[in-house]
Design a protein around this motif. Sequence first.
Motif, mmCIF file in Angstrom:
data_model
loop_
_atom_site.group_PDB
_atom_site.id
_atom_site.type_symbol
_atom_site.label_atom_id
_atom_site.label_comp_id
_atom_site.label_asym_id
_atom_site.label_seq_id
_atom_site.Cartn_x
_atom_site.Cartn_y
_atom_site.Cartn_z
ATOM 1 N N VAL A 164 18.588 52.258 19.080
ATOM 2 C CA VAL A 164 17.127 52.121 19.053
ATOM 3 C C VAL A 164 16.712 51.539 17.704
ATOM 4 C CG1 VAL A 164 14.980 53.460 19.007
ATOM 5 C CG2 VAL A 164 16.777 54.074 20.639
ATOM 6 N N PRO A 165 15.936 50.453 17.685
ATOM 7 C CA PRO A 165 15.561 49.857 16.404
ATOM 8 C C PRO A 165 14.438 50.617 15.684
ATOM 9 C CG PRO A 165 14.541 48.617 18.188
ATOM 10 C CD PRO A 165 15.404 49.690 18.828
ATOM 11 N N ALA A 166 14.467 50.592 14.357
ATOM 12 C CA ALA A 166 13.407 51.156 13.520
ATOM 13 C C ALA A 166 12.722 50.005 12.785
ATOM 14 C CB ALA A 166 14.007 52.147 12.534
ATOM 15 N N ALA A 167 11.661 50.306 12.038
ATOM 16 C CA ALA A 167 10.975 49.253 11.274
ATOM 17 C C ALA A 167 11.663 49.067 9.919
ATOM 18 C CB ALA A 167 9.495 49.595 11.106
ATOM 19 N N SER A 168 11.550 50.029 9.026
ATOM 20 C CA SER A 168 12.125 49.864 7.691
ATOM 21 C C SER A 168 13.351 50.755 7.483
ATOM 22 C CB SER A 168 11.071 50.185 6.633
ATOM 23 O OG SER A 168 10.680 51.537 6.750
ATOM 24 N N ARG A 169 13.715 51.532 8.469
ATOM 25 C CA ARG A 169 14.891 52.399 8.385
ATOM 26 C C ARG A 169 16.035 51.783 9.187
ATOM 27 N NH1 ARG A 169 13.467 56.468 4.719
ATOM 28 N NH2 ARG A 169 11.208 56.603 4.840
ATOM 29 N N PRO A 170 17.241 52.295 9.002
ATOM 30 C CA PRO A 170 18.333 51.811 9.861
ATOM 31 C C PRO A 170 18.053 52.168 11.322
ATOM 32 C CG PRO A 170 19.185 53.093 8.005
ATOM 33 C CD PRO A 170 17.706 53.303 8.034
ATOM 34 N N PRO A 171 18.635 51.414 12.247
ATOM 35 C CA PRO A 171 18.469 51.785 13.655
ATOM 36 C C PRO A 171 19.085 53.149 13.927
ATOM 37 C CG PRO A 171 20.187 50.125 13.412
ATOM 38 C CD PRO A 171 19.523 50.258 12.070
ATOM 39 N N LEU A 172 18.565 53.844 14.922
ATOM 40 C CA LEU A 172 19.216 55.061 15.392
ATOM 41 C C LEU A 172 20.291 54.645 16.384
ATOM 42 C CD1 LEU A 172 16.135 57.414 16.020
ATOM 43 C CD2 LEU A 172 17.733 57.437 14.084
ATOM 44 N N ILE B 194 9.716 55.145 15.063
ATOM 45 C CA ILE B 194 11.117 55.533 14.799
ATOM 46 C C ILE B 194 11.297 55.828 13.306
ATOM 47 C CG2 ILE B 194 13.558 54.866 15.016
ATOM 48 C CD1 ILE B 194 12.050 55.446 17.696
ATOM 49 N N ASP B 195 10.603 55.073 12.450
ATOM 50 C CA ASP B 195 10.602 55.422 11.017
ATOM 51 C C ASP B 195 10.088 56.850 10.824
ATOM 52 O OD1 ASP B 195 11.500 52.896 10.431
ATOM 53 O OD2 ASP B 195 9.702 52.247 9.339
ATOM 54 N N ILE B 196 9.027 57.188 11.567
ATOM 55 C CA ILE B 196 8.445 58.534 11.447
ATOM 56 C C ILE B 196 9.444 59.588 11.944
ATOM 57 C CG2 ILE B 196 6.609 60.062 12.328
ATOM 58 C CD1 ILE B 196 4.745 57.564 12.214
ATOM 59 N N VAL B 197 10.195 59.262 12.998
ATOM 60 C CA VAL B 197 11.243 60.183 13.463
ATOM 61 C C VAL B 197 12.231 60.452 12.321
ATOM 62 C CG1 VAL B 197 13.230 60.460 15.020
ATOM 63 C CG2 VAL B 197 11.068 59.571 15.913
ATOM 64 N N LEU C 250 20.572 61.669 10.875
ATOM 65 C CA LEU C 250 20.118 61.044 12.114
ATOM 66 C C LEU C 250 21.300 60.331 12.757
ATOM 67 C CD1 LEU C 250 17.037 61.104 13.014
ATOM 68 C CD2 LEU C 250 17.437 61.663 10.619
ATOM 69 N N PRO C 251 21.284 60.160 14.088
ATOM 70 C CA PRO C 251 22.387 59.439 14.735
ATOM 71 C C PRO C 251 22.528 58.023 14.156
ATOM 72 C CG PRO C 251 20.984 60.500 16.388
ATOM 73 C CD PRO C 251 20.284 60.627 15.067
ATOM 74 N N GLY C 252 23.710 57.685 13.707
ATOM 75 C CA GLY C 252 23.962 56.356 13.157
ATOM 76 C C GLY C 252 23.807 56.284 11.644
ATOM 77 N N GLU C 253 23.324 57.364 11.037
ATOM 78 C CA GLU C 253 23.081 57.330 9.588
ATOM 79 C C GLU C 253 24.386 57.196 8.801
ATOM 80 O OE1 GLU C 253 20.869 60.658 8.131
ATOM 81 O OE2 GLU C 253 20.844 59.890 6.061
ATOM 82 N N ARG C 254 25.369 58.013 9.167
ATOM 83 C CA ARG C 254 26.644 57.976 8.451
ATOM 84 C C ARG C 254 27.289 56.596 8.625
ATOM 85 N NH1 ARG C 254 31.430 59.613 10.328
ATOM 86 N NH2 ARG C 254 33.037 59.732 8.719
ATOM 87 N N THR C 255 27.259 56.101 9.861
ATOM 88 C CA THR C 255 27.807 54.778 10.159
ATOM 89 C C THR C 255 27.128 53.698 9.320
ATOM 90 O OG1 THR C 255 28.348 55.421 12.411
ATOM 91 C CG2 THR C 255 28.055 53.074 12.019
ATOM 92 N N HIS C 256 25.828 53.821 9.150
ATOM 93 C CA HIS C 256 25.083 52.833 8.367
ATOM 94 C C HIS C 256 25.602 52.773 6.930
ATOM 95 C CE1 HIS C 256 21.716 50.440 6.931
ATOM 96 N NE2 HIS C 256 21.532 51.340 5.976
ATOM 97 N N HIS C 257 25.823 53.948 6.338
ATOM 98 C CA HIS C 257 26.324 53.971 4.957
ATOM 99 C C HIS C 257 27.756 53.429 4.879
ATOM 100 C CE1 HIS C 257 22.750 55.856 3.607
ATOM 101 N NE2 HIS C 257 22.935 56.960 4.286
ATOM 102 N N ILE C 258 28.567 53.814 5.858
ATOM 103 C CA ILE C 258 29.945 53.314 5.880
ATOM 104 C C ILE C 258 29.948 51.795 6.004
ATOM 105 C CG2 ILE C 258 32.076 53.242 7.262
ATOM 106 C CD1 ILE C 258 31.574 56.205 7.952
ATOM 107 N N GLU C 259 29.093 51.278 6.887
ATOM 108 C CA GLU C 259 29.063 49.828 7.097
ATOM 109 C C GLU C 259 28.661 49.090 5.814
ATOM 110 O OE1 GLU C 259 26.305 48.268 10.005
ATOM 111 O OE2 GLU C 259 27.328 46.316 10.023
ATOM 112 N N GLN C 260 27.644 49.610 5.128
ATOM 113 C CA GLN C 260 27.218 48.958 3.881
ATOM 114 C C GLN C 260 28.365 48.920 2.884
ATOM 115 O OE1 GLN C 260 23.495 51.017 2.793
ATOM 116 N NE2 GLN C 260 22.513 49.059 3.268
#
Lengths: 353, 353
Positions: free
Chosen positions: A171-179, A293-296, A314-324
Amino acid sequence: MTEETAARRVRVERLSGFIERAFTAVGMPAEDARTVASLMAEADALGSEGHGVFRLPQYVKRIRAGGVNLRPDIRIERERAGMALLDGDNAMGHLVMHRAAELATRKAAEAGVAWVGAHHSNHAGPASLYARIPLRHGMIGLYVAVGNANHLPPWGGTELLLSTNPIAIAVPAASRPPLVLDMATTVAAYGKVKTRAQRGETMPEGWMIDRQGRPLTDPRRADEGFLLPIGGYKGYGLGLMFGILAGILNGAAFGRDTIDFNADLVSATNTGQFVVAIDIGAFIDPDAFKRQIDIVWDTMKSSPLLPGFEEIRLPGERTHHIEQDNRAQGVPIHPALDRSLADLAADLAIEPL
Amino acid sequence: MTEETAARRVRVERLSGFIERAFTAVGMPAEDARTVASLMAEADALGSEGHGVFRLPQYVKRIRAGGVNLRPDIRIERERAGMALLDGDNAMGHLVMHRAAELATRKAAEAGVAWVGAHHSNHAGPASLYARIPLRHGMIGLYVAVGNANHLPPWGGTELLLSTNPIAIAVPAASRPPLVLDMATTVAAYGKVKTRAQRGETMPEGWMIDRQGRPLTDPRRADEGFLLPIGGYKGYGLGLMFGILAGILNGAAFGRDTIDFNADLVSATNTGQFVVAIDIGAFIDPDAFKRQIDIVWDTMKSSPLLPGFEEIRLPGERTHHIEQDNRAQGVPIHPALDRSLADLAADLAIEPL
């Protein structure tokens, strides 16, 4: 120096190039090799280390054994406004699911929601890869697969009739990583058991039980037991239903028909998967949705913590950091994997990683 | 004689007639009263005793308080080939979801798959009611809802930001009962906690924890803790994503915006739900598919058993037996419920049950 710290880091592009060379060497057409390599390297970039280059030696073995069709005619077998069914023609699963996700995205742009299933596909890597394709077009993606080996019985039984049938939702967010949720319907994915076995570690109770129903914590004895579904009979029910939707509905294998792709290198697995793409703009203003979704993110993160927890994820948060980190520093390639890839390179007479 | 054995059995039609009289008495148009009553009585017939006539006094209270729109204009707000979005106009949730499921079924007959969401709906009873509507047309049904009160925090937190967001999936068989999964994304649905409290029973460990993370087994202390999601962070992630798809995507309430419909009788709950209908014939020969589901029944049932288990159950199997019994013998109405319905009948000056 432990194996962990000894891992060398390899840039994603370099990893992708190596995978591409390997597939080209065993006869895969250049464009297909590029597509599969790019998806496998993306899996590594996302930290799905059990689903990326780690699988390359086994894929090559399967291709050499004739278990994969290198000149497939992946085609739309049935189609209506809100759906399509692909015949994967025993191609690499990555090619079939890449096609399915692109098609679902295109169809959803018209129909609002589109569901694209496939039969005669193959193992395609981590579920989130294909839920993420609609995301690139600002859409919501959903992916479900029948796993490629049975690791659990129906609830209360002992015959291995079900796989870990995973689901991914992006699910896409505005200024946050996608969930991005990516989960097996079992407490632990089977890959985690394999990793523990490799490292000589034990498993926590709750991952597996033996045929007498006793906790099984030695991953080297995994063959003597089976994975536990999440929430007991609930996870069993969910995995069963996902298997029906991704398998039987698509005319793909399920239950006793499932081919263990590690044990049998030749038989077509007839793997079934599906992708759903949802065009957010069909329902609601996409920018307003993404801001929600940013608010979520902010709301969940702001909850007071339970004792013993340091943060809410949040779902995908850890993955986002790993990917970066992996995209900046390179993907960690552990020595054992590095050696097996060097052997593969020598075997195929290609430039090593 | 215990309360259990003292339950009198009431025929489904009679139950439905009583519910219809009650709604008519508080001003609901006759046709709407008939539709809602029939769905509520079906919930009781299916054994969802916490979602049928049990809810009638609370629904009536809410209608009298002005919390439900009795003259709603339930309308299609947005529509494309594979989807529609309904504005429920704060109608009874049963009316909105009945409309959504019928519309999804009609649209799927054309598009193959159709996804129909709604905002400004209300509590609609058990999830399986609406997954079963496509089933009557030989289709697969799928339903997801945002729950009407928050009973759990994000994983690792303590603020009640999420509901038990259930999913139902219904799949037709040939000569066997349909497979119908109906599950909350928590280990226990909140209704089960309420039932234990009413009966003075304790809960097993694993259903709830308190704000210090300790097991909570006294259901009368439910306010001091929260439900646990299935599979820990996995069930949290699944419930969160379901909430986004059924809530935010439809422009419905989620997270801190959720109205506790038991605590607040007046504010519009802006409940969000969605139904997906899948026309099996778009993918595969429907008869072949249904025969495969029969085989799923036989295969799962034939697995050897784990010690301590007497049989393997399929999703919806228990419900199927309960429904057969309830339709033949009548729905059990427990004395406490019977008394509250007698009070309601006197209050509304209608013929009692």
